[in-house]
Design a protein around this motif. Sequence first.
Motif, PDB file in Angstrom:
ATOM      1  N   LYS A  26       0.853  -1.190   0.000  1.00 47.97           N
ATOM      2  CA  LYS A  26       0.000   0.000   0.000  1.00 47.97           C
ATOM      3  C   LYS A  26       0.888   1.239   0.000  1.00 47.97           C
ATOM      4  O   LYS A  26       2.019   1.234   0.483  1.00 47.97           O
ATOM      5  CB  LYS A  26      -0.939   0.007   1.194  1.00 47.97           C
ATOM      6  N   LYS A  27       0.357   2.292  -0.549  1.00 49.98           N
ATOM      7  CA  LYS A  27       1.083   3.553  -0.588  1.00 49.98           C
ATOM      8  C   LYS A  27       1.083   4.164   0.801  1.00 49.98           C
ATOM      9  O   LYS A  27       0.049   4.265   1.446  1.00 49.98           O
ATOM     10  CB  LYS A  27       0.423   4.530  -1.560  1.00 49.98           C
ATOM     11  N   LEU A  28       2.234   4.556   1.280  1.00 48.43           N
ATOM     12  CA  LEU A  28       2.332   5.166   2.592  1.00 48.43           C
ATOM     13  C   LEU A  28       2.184   6.676   2.466  1.00 48.43           C
ATOM     14  O   LEU A  28       2.773   7.297   1.584  1.00 48.43           O
ATOM     15  CB  LEU A  28       3.685   4.859   3.237  1.00 48.43           C
ATOM     16  N   SER A  29       1.404   7.250   3.364  1.00 50.28           N
ATOM     17  CA  SER A  29       1.270   8.698   3.371  1.00 50.28           C
ATOM     18  C   SER A  29       2.555   9.297   3.938  1.00 50.28           C
ATOM     19  O   SER A  29       3.400   8.601   4.504  1.00 50.28           O
ATOM     20  CB  SER A  29       0.083   9.116   4.224  1.00 50.28           C
ATOM     21  N   ARG A  30       2.684  10.583   3.818  1.00 53.38           N
ATOM     22  CA  ARG A  30       3.883  11.246   4.325  1.00 53.38           C
ATOM     23  C   ARG A  30       3.990  11.066   5.845  1.00 53.38           C
ATOM     24  O   ARG A  30       5.074  10.840   6.381  1.00 53.38           O
ATOM     25  CB  ARG A  30       3.837  12.721   3.957  1.00 53.38           C
TER      26      ARG A  30
END
Length: 67
Positions: A16-20
């Motif tokens: 999954k794409k990690l948020s900042r």
Amino acid sequence: MAKSRNSLLGVGGQRKKLSRAEQQGAGSARESDRKAAEDKKQELVRKMRERAAAAGAAPAQDAPAGS
């Protein structure tokens, strides 16, 4: 020559794409939502078990002892 089909590229799912904020270790609201949902589920299961135990114990008291 035919293409080789032995490549394992893409095997194992996607990340999954990690948020900042997640990249910096701050976590996410998603995790707290999961914990809240898990807590609700555990509470519901506990209540259901208590009700089942109470319902299971009630008929046993009403049953005649001489059978």
